[in-house]
Design an enzyme around this catalytic site. Structure first.
Site, PDB file in Angstrom:
ATOM      1  N   HIS A  31      -0.699  -0.965  -5.092  1.00 19.56           N
ATOM      2  CA  HIS A  31      -0.499  -2.359  -4.677  1.00 19.56           C
ATOM      3  C   HIS A  31      -0.198  -2.469  -3.185  1.00 19.56           C
ATOM      4  O   HIS A  31       0.201  -3.517  -2.712  1.00 19.56           O
ATOM      5  CB  HIS A  31       0.639  -3.001  -5.478  1.00 19.56           C
ATOM      6  N   ASN A  85       1.044   8.566  -9.716  1.00 22.23           N
ATOM      7  CA  ASN A  85       1.184   9.270  -8.446  1.00 22.23           C
ATOM      8  C   ASN A  85       1.326  10.765  -8.687  1.00 22.23           C
ATOM      9  O   ASN A  85       1.767  11.181  -9.764  1.00 22.23           O
ATOM     10  CB  ASN A  85       2.418   8.752  -7.692  1.00 22.23           C
TER      11      ASN A  85
END
Length: 462
Positions: free
Chosen positions: A174, A153
Site C-alpha cells: 500500500h 513480506n
C-alpha cells in the site's frame, strides 16, 4: 487467463490473521461481481481461522449476499480448483521476528522494521521458503492457472521466489497509495485531480511524475517538504531543480504531521521522493542509522514495529472491523480485490504491482530483479507496463537493495548457504555497521537460531 465469472474460487492462505485478512474479505465482497464467489479461508491455526471465518459469515449474512464461505486447515483442499490465491501469512510469528531484530542489534544493526530488508528481511524470507515451496508444488497440480496475489513480506524476495516456482504472482503493497494520498494532503490538492507515475522496487519505488492536470507539482512539493522537514536547506535554496520529479509514501495515519527528514533528505540528494516511511526508508540506505544519536537526529520519535507487534492484542480488532463493515461496505485502498474484480468482470483497472523484471520493464535494473511498476489488469490478467530507464541515480540506489534480494532468492533456489552470507553482507545498512567477520558471525547466529524453520538444504549446511 480463464476464470469463472459467476462464482470464482478465491482462496486466502493465512486467513487467521485477525486484522488484514478480514479487511481483505470486506474488500472482496464490496464488489457486486464477487458476491457469488466461493471464498475459501485457510490457516494452520484452527482457532484463529474459526474466528475470522465466523466473522466473515456474519458479515455476508448481514448484507444478504450469496458468498459461500468455507474454512479449512488443509492446504490442498484450499488450493483445489482455486481461481485466485491470496497469500497473507508469515512463518514463525512474533517469536521468530524477535530473533530477526534482536540478534542484529547486538552487532549494531538497528532495524526499525526488519521484515523486508537487512538480516531480518533475509531470514523472514528464508524461513517462509518451505511453506512457499509446498504451496507451489500443490498449486502446479491443483490450480495451475490461478492468479496468485502475494501480500507477505519481504515482498520482493517472496514474490520473486513464487514466480520462479512457476506461479503467476503479483506482489501488492500500500506504499504507492499511501504516498500519493499523503502528497495530495500535503499540497492541499484534491486527490481525484492528481495523476502520477511511479516505478522502482517495493518500499523504494520513486514517484517519477506528480501532476495536477498540466501542472507539475514537483516544484511546490520540494519547497513544501524542505520548509517543513529541512528548513535550513530550504533557506539556502539548494533544492531548486525544476527538471526533477519526486514523491512520498507511508501508511496514511503515520504521515499526518509525521517527521519526514529521512525521505526529504533523500529527495534533496537524489531528486525524488520514495514510497515508504522515513522510519522504514532509513533501513534501506547506509546514511541514517549509524549510531543512536544519528537515528534520533533524523527520527526523533522512536518507532519500532517489532515492539508494536509484540504488544498488540489482535482479537478485538476483528470486532471493530466487523461493526464498521456492517455499517458501510466499501473497498479500502488495497489493490487485491480490485485485481480479482477486474479479471472476473473484464473492467480494467491499474495497480502498482511487484513482478519479475522480465522484458526489462525497468531497463536499467537487473533482469532477475522483482520490480514495482504500474500494471493494467483486465480479463487477460495482470499486465505490467514497461517504464524505460529510471534516472540513473535512482537505479543505482535500487540496485544496492536488489543485490541482497536476488542473492537471498538464489540461496533459496539452490540451497547454497554461502549466498545467505552474501545477501546479508551486501545489505547497505549492515555493511555500514559491521566488518565482514562480524557479518559472518551474525549470519551464522541467525542460521542457528532459525534452523528448525529453514529449508532442509540451508539447515543441513549450517
Amino acid at each position: 487467463m480463464t476464470t469463472s465469472t459467476a462464482n470464482p474460487k478465491i482462496t486466502i492462505i493465512g486467513a487467521g490473521g485477525f486484522v488484514f485478512p478480514f479487511r481483505l474479505i470486506g474488500d472482496l465482497i464490496s464488489f457486486p461481481a464477487l458476491r457469488g464467489a466461493r471464498l475459501c479461508l485457510m490457516d494452520i491455526d484452527a482457532g484463529r481461522l474459526q474466528r475470522v471465518a465466523g466473522a466473515a459469515r456474519e458479515l455476508v449474512a448481514h448484507h444478504g449476499f450469496d458468498v459461500d464461505v468455507t474454512d479449512t486447515t488443509d492446504r490442498r483442499e484450499a488450493l483445489d480448483g482455486a481461481d485466485f490465491v491470496i497469500i497473507t501469512f508469515q512463518v514463525g510469528g512474533v517469536e521468530a521476528y524477535a530473533r530477526d531484530v534482536e540478534i542484529p542489534r547486538r552487532y549494531g544493526v538497528d532495524q526499525t522494521v526488519g521484515d523486508t530488508v537487512g538480516p531480518g528481511g533475509v531470514f523472514r524470507f528464508l524461513r517462509s521458503v518451505p511453506a512457499y515451496a509446498a504451496i507451489a508444488a500443490d498449486a502446479r497440480e491443483l490450480c495451475p492457472d490461478a492468479q496468485f496475489i502475494n501480500y507477505a513480506n519481504p515482498m520482493a524476495m517472496a514474490t520473486a521466489y513464487l514466480n520462479a516456482q512457476g506461479l503467476r504472482t503479483v506482489g501488492l503493497c500500500h506504499s504507492v497509495q499511501g504516498t500519493t494520498r499523503m502528497l495530495a494532503r500535503t499540497l492541499g490538492v484534491p486527490y481525484e485531480e492528481v495523476s502520477y507515475r511511479c516505478a522502482g522496487i517495493n518500499h523504494q519505488a520513486w514517484i517519477l511524475e506528480y501532476r495536477r492536470g498540466t501542472e507539475d507539482l514537483y516544484p511546490r512539493l520540494r519547497e513544501t517538504m524542505l520548509a517543513k522537514h529541512l528548513p535550513g536547506r530550504a533557506a539556502e535554496g539548494l533544492a531548486v531543480d525544476d527538471g526533477d520529479h519526486s514523491g512520498a509514501a507511508e501508511q496514511a495515519s503515520t504521515y499526518e504531521g509525521g517527521n519526514e527528514q529521512v525521505r526529504t533528505t533523500i529527495m534533496d540528494s537524489f531528486g525524488y521522493f520514495q514510497t515508504e516511511s522515513s522510519h522504514h526508508a532509513s533501513e534501506y540506505l547506509p546514511y541514517f542509522r549509524k549510531n543512536p544519536d544519528l537515528v534520533l537526529e533524523y527520527i526523533p520519535q522512536r518507532w519500532d514495529y517489532y515492539e508494536i507487534c509484540a504488544a498488540h492484542d489482535e482479537p478485538g480488532d476483528i470486532d471493530d472491523q466487523l461493526t464498521a463493515l456492517k455499517a458501510e461496505l466499501a473497498p479500502s485502498v488495497e489493490y487485491g480485490a480490485s485485481i480479482v474484480n477486474a479479471i472476473v468482470t473484464g473492467v480494467p483497472t491499474v495497480v502498482h504491482g511487484n513482478v519479475p523484471n522480465a522484458g526489462a520493464l525497468i531497463a536499467n535494473l537487473p533482469a532477475d530483479a522483482c520490480v514495482e511498476v504500474p500494471c493494467l489488469v483486465d480479463a487477460s490478467g495482470v499486465q505490467p507496463t514497461a517504464q524505460g530507464e529510471l534516472p540513473p541515480q535512482l537505479a543505482a540506489l535500487n540496485r544496492t537493495n536488489i543485490n541482497t534480494q536476488t542473492l537471498a532468492v538464489r540461496a533459496a533456489l539452490t540451497g547454497d548457504v554461502e549466498h545467505v552470507h552474501h545477501a546479508v553482507a551486501l545489505d547497505p545498512l549492515t555493511s555500514a555497521q559491521c566488518t565482514l567477520t562480524q557479518i559472518r558471525d551474525m549470519t551464522e547466529e541467525l542460521l542457528e537460531a532459525h534452523a528448525e524453520l529453514l529449508p532442509d538444504e540451508l539447515r543441513q549446511a549450517n
